[in-house]
Design an enzyme around this catalytic site. Structure first.
Site, PDB file in Angstrom:
ATOM      1  N   THR A 222     -81.977-100.456   7.248  1.00 42.05           N
ATOM      2  CA  THR A 222     -83.026-100.878   8.180  1.00 42.05           C
ATOM      3  C   THR A 222     -82.473-100.947   9.600  1.00 42.05           C
ATOM      4  O   THR A 222     -81.469-101.628   9.834  1.00 42.05           O
ATOM      5  CB  THR A 222     -83.578-102.257   7.777  1.00 42.05           C
ATOM      6  OG1 THR A 222     -84.193-102.165   6.495  1.00 42.05           O
ATOM      7  CG2 THR A 222     -84.612-102.736   8.785  1.00 42.05           C
TER       8      THR A 222
ATOM      9  N   HIS B  81     -86.720-101.137   2.317  1.00 44.55           N
ATOM     10  CA  HIS B  81     -85.967 -99.945   2.707  1.00 44.55           C
ATOM     11  C   HIS B  81     -86.406 -99.483   4.086  1.00 44.55           C
ATOM     12  O   HIS B  81     -87.594 -99.422   4.385  1.00 44.55           O
ATOM     13  CB  HIS B  81     -86.183 -98.816   1.696  1.00 44.55           C
ATOM     14  CG  HIS B  81     -85.592 -97.507   2.132  1.00 44.55           C
ATOM     15  ND1 HIS B  81     -86.351 -96.376   2.341  1.00 44.55           N
ATOM     16  CD2 HIS B  81     -84.311 -97.155   2.410  1.00 44.55           C
ATOM     17  CE1 HIS B  81     -85.562 -95.384   2.729  1.00 44.55           C
ATOM     18  NE2 HIS B  81     -84.330 -95.839   2.786  1.00 44.55           N
ATOM     19  N   SER B  82     -85.450 -99.179   4.946  1.00 47.91           N
ATOM     20  CA  SER B  82     -85.719 -98.641   6.274  1.00 47.91           C
ATOM     21  C   SER B  82     -86.660 -99.579   7.044  1.00 47.91           C
ATOM     22  O   SER B  82     -86.390-100.763   7.167  1.00 47.91           O
ATOM     23  CB  SER B  82     -86.288 -97.222   6.147  1.00 47.91           C
ATOM     24  OG  SER B  82     -86.426 -96.600   7.400  1.00 47.91           O
ATOM     25  N   MET B  83     -87.769 -99.059   7.531  1.00 48.17           N
ATOM     26  CA  MET B  83     -88.696 -99.880   8.310  1.00 48.17           C
ATOM     27  C   MET B  83     -89.359-100.958   7.462  1.00 48.17           C
ATOM     28  O   MET B  83     -89.921-101.919   7.999  1.00 48.17           O
ATOM     29  CB  MET B  83     -89.752 -98.995   8.957  1.00 48.17           C
ATOM     30  CG  MET B  83     -89.215 -98.027   9.995  1.00 48.17           C
ATOM     31  SD  MET B  83     -88.433 -98.832  11.401  1.00 48.17           S
ATOM     32  CE  MET B  83     -89.871 -99.509  12.229  1.00 48.17           C
TER      33      MET B  83
END
Length: 841
Positions: free
Chosen positions: A160, A131-133
């Site tokens: 991301t 998730h995300s970074m």
């Protein structure tokens, strides 16, 4: 009894010692958690990586639904969901730990695979959900020298930012992105065995816009897929940055894909890249409403004692309610092939049953869940003689079926899209309801908004749609809008450009959405121009002007923007680029953004004006706040005189400089910057309190001076006092500007301070520290500046240079700082250094 459990996985001592803040957990609940408490695992490993400030407990949504699915299959197959605790680090704002997180994940993968050693169906790879970074960290695994690419065969990222960081606040973030992007470009062929899926949140994700979440189109694009959550079949909804982790529809699609990826022979995720892409396309792109079949049967038998009915018309509708008898409807194609190119069928009963058969091939098809729709291109099936549609018994249900043969050319309309300079014009297209299927091709497309109005007397409704990314310059394809119409409705398709009426506001909002990370650069640039203007007025008039007045006078976009535009234009010529490269100058940020198709004319101008507004009103708020606190200080302390020390260097100040420099070197540079900022703020508050006290007592002092007996010394003393007050006021004005300018520097360095404070129990020294060297220089500069006055500056020979330098620094800041926010303090530090030299020379 239901309970959930995060069981901590014991790591090797060397790994635990090297990464004391990180942990690895196995998620479980109920009996499953109890059975796996001894870590005797037999499932398929999946590793979840949280993002910026994310919790390892976010894996619950995936793990729980996967467990329910496994229970339905009597645990024939099941997944073991592992999750990493990154201590909720702010990796999107401080990039110093991205490389550390990547190396820790590598160690976790090796530990996870060891847990399955000596099992009958031991896995050789791990699937990753980031998730995300966390998704970027997963991609960065491939950049490690000792990492084996075969340890990962499937990577799914959620919201991301693959293209660029949202806020490049330090050099480590940009360097990390550069290393990951370059590695994936240079090793594209080696990455073909890794299947990657990127899911963007859509318009509700205000942190990571969809354009940043699209994977680069490389030569391995046949093994990479980028989708938006609102386009995922059976989801059809946009998500914000956090809810994408627990959005039920997306989680269901992900888990269904996981189970369809299982190889029955190895009981692990299949090693066939083509099948992996086929499964992901099935669930995230073109879901036909049925279970994934790797090799669907080409032939089937039409069983059931149902009535056969031949249909010869080109447009046909059938509706029935509570019918206990099924029917076969047969469409002969011989009479339709010459006049029509496609056949369209829509089923309104949302029941998962086979209902569409193609005679001679007998292909079983499903429609989509929003009203099963099937469209066949007759040219693709030259051997077909008939189409057969099965209508099953509809006991207790209503069933409606619409079928139509049509020619694609007659249903296709090209809509030219307005451009940036259409000046309020927009295009409206009226579509009648005569046909079931229509196609709208949008040409010359920018990032525009489209509105479809459906009118059916006596009511109407409007559906808005918007492109997530603009058309890339090297992509000749055009967007296509498919409209499934109704015969009794009229449709109006409008291309409303952002300059039309209130859409001009949406233009500003879109610019903020795409370039909000660059706004601090424009704000600081405006303040720096104002600071230079105040020094200029100090030369010409001997007085320092007010910040707000000087901002209006000096912060002009035509002083900055044309220079950058000319440089960007000249960089298109080889001779200029050769000269530019020979000087080792980086590429102008505007040129890079243009290559990413997110930069167009007037963007920089609008951002500059927004920066001017933010600089003005935040300065008003900043000054008002200081005045309030100074008044409180005056009430509580009531200082009688402002102590003045004519010496810029004292033993005490040298000790403060040395102490804060030591703090910066041994702990955190942002901490030293914050401490010197508080010291400067305290100094300005005292000066402000003295000015307020002086203005309050000025009338009383004037009356008293007139009643003095000594007529000779009285005017002289009064003149001396007036000169002191004027000098104090001038000094306060320039100190307010410097402090305001320095406030933005503190804000840009704040994330590293927050990270250091949060991890203080693990390490006293922030390593790496993005602002250590800058902090040492700033400490020495500000310790001198806070004790300086305008009288010392006015007599300096360097004042003219110091007054002119902020303009080229502002140009350089906008040229090289929009995508590199960490460069902003360097330009400000250089300008303040010249001010210090003016105090000394």
């Amino acid at each position: 009894m239901f309970f959930e459990l995060f069981r901590k996985i014991k790591l090797p001592k060397k790994t635990a010692r090297r990464y004391p803040a990180y942990e690895l957990y196995l998620y479980g609940e109920g009996n499953y958690a109890e059975e796996n408490k001894n870590l005797v695992l037999t499932g398929i490993p999946v590793l979840f990586l949280p993002g910026n400030a994310g919790s390892y407990k976010q894996v619950r949504s995936l793990g729980s639904i996967a467990l329910r699915k496994a229970e339905d299959l009597d645990f024939k197959y099941h997944f073991n969901f592992f999750t990493v605790n990154f201590n909720e680090e702010l990796v999107a704002l401080y990039g110093g730990t991205l490389q550390r997180q990547t190396k820790f994940v590598h160690e976790c993968i090796k530990v996870i695979l060891k847990l399955y050693r000596d099992r009958e169906f031991a896995p050789s790879s791990v699937a990753i959900v980031g998730h995300s970074m966390g998704g970027l960290v997963a991609r960065a695994l491939l950049t490690l020298k000792n990492f084996k690419p075969e340890l990962i065969n499937l990577l799914i990222t959620q919201a991301t930012p693959h293209v660029a960081p949202v806020m490049p606040l330090d050099k480590y973030i940009t360097d990390f992105y550069t290393a990951v992007s370059n590695h994936w470009i240079l090793n594209a062929q080696e990455l073909r065995n890794l299947t990657t899926l990127s899911v963007a949140g859509g318009f509700r994700d205000y942190q990571v816009r969809s354009g940043l979440a699209f994977l680069p189109r490389l030569s391995q694009q046949d093994s990479a897929l980028s989708v938006v959550s609102s386009a995922v079949p059976r989801a059809w909804a946009s998500t914000d940055h956090l809810s994408i982790v627990w959005c039920k529809e997306l989680i269901l699609a992900t888990i269904r894909a996981f189970f369809d990826l299982i190889d029955e022979n190895t009981r692990q995720i299949t090693e066939d890249p083509k099948k992996r892409m086929s499964v992901l396309n099935h669930h995230f792109v073109r879901h036909p409403g049925k279970i994934f079949e790797e090799n669907p049967e080409a032939f089937t038998e039409l069983t059931g004692d149902f009535m056969w009915i031949e249909v010869k018309t080109s447009k046909w509708t059938y509706s029935v309610y509570n019918d206990s008898d099924g029917k076969y409807f047969v469409f002969p194609l011989a009479s339709h092939r010459k006049s029509y190119s496609h056949v369209y069928c829509e089923n309104s009963m949302l029941v998962r049953k086979y209902f569409f058969h193609v005679s001679s091939l007998f292909i079983n098809l499903f429609g989509f869940n929003f009203g099963y729709v099937v469209i066949l291109k007759l040219q693709d099936y030259p051997s077909l003689s008939h189409i057969v549609i099965l209508v099953p018994p509809t006991v207790g249900n209503k069933f409606a079926l619409d079928c139509e043969f049509f020619k694609e050319d007659s249903r296709t309309v090209q809509l030219p899209v307005t451009n940036l300079f259409s000046f309020g014009k927009y295009i409206t297209l009226i579509l009648g309801g005569g046909g079931r299927k229509g196609k709208l091709i949008l040409t010359n497309t920018l990032d525009n908004k489209y509105s479809v109005t459906v009118a059916k007397v006596p009511s109407s409704s409007e559906i808005s749609a918007k492109l997530h990314v603009a058309q890339p310059g090297n992509d000749s394809r055009v967007p296509v809008l498919n409209i499934y119409s109704s015969s009794d409705c009229q449709y109006e398709v409008s291309d409303k450009h952002l300059f039309y009426t209130y859409y001009s506001c949406i233009l500003v909002l879109q610019i903020i959405r795409f370039h909000a990370g660059a706004l601090p650069v424009y704000v600081v640039s405006n303040i720096l121009l104002t600071y230079g203007g105040q020094l200029s007025t100090l030369i010409s008039t001997g007085q320092c002007s007010e910040f707000s007045l000087e901002l209006i006078r000096t912060a002009k976009p035509y002083k900055v923007e044309p220079i950058i535009s000319v440089v960007v234009f000249l960089q298109g010529f080889n001779w200029f680029r050769e000269i530019w490269d020979s000087l080792s100058l980086p590429e102008v940020d505007a040129a890079v953004l243009s290559s990413q198709d997110v930069w167009f004319p007037l963007v920089s101008l609008i951002l500059f004006l927004l920066g001017t507004g933010i600089a003005y009103w935040s300065a008003v708020f900043f000054s008002a706040s200081l005045r309030v606190f100074s008044t409180l200080w005056l009430i509580l302390i009531r200082p009688t005189v402002l102590q003045k020390d004519n010496k810029l260097f004292t033993y005490r100040r040298l000790c403060v400089m040395g102490s804060l420099a030591l703090v910066s070197w041994t702990t955190c540079g942002a901490l030293a910057v914050f401490v010197i900022y508080l010291q400067y703020l305290f100094k300005v508050l005292k000066s402000y309190a003295f000015q307020i006290q002086t203005s309050q007592n000025s009338s009383r002092h004037t009356v008293k001076s007139r009643s003095l007996i000594d007529l000779t010394s009285g005017p002289t003393q009064s003149l001396s006092n007036s000169t002191t007050i004027a000098e104090t006021v001038n000094s306060l004005k320039i100190h307010l500007t410097i402090l305001y300018l320095f406030t933005w520097i503190v804000l840009l360095n704040l994330p590293s301070l927050v990270y250091w404070f949060k991890n203080l129990r693990y390490n006293v020294r922030l390593d790496p520290d993005p602002c250590r060297s800058t902090a040492i220089i700033l400490v020495c500069i500000l310790e001198i500046l806070m004790n300086s006055t305008t009288s010392e500056v006015k007599s300096s020979k360097l004042l003219k240079i110091a007054a002119k330098v902020p303009l080229p620094l502002s140009v350089a800041m906008l040229a090289f700082g929009r995508m590199h926010l960490y460069k902003v303090p360097h330009f400000v530090t250089f300008s303040l250094l010249l001010h210090v030299l003016c105090c000394l020379v």
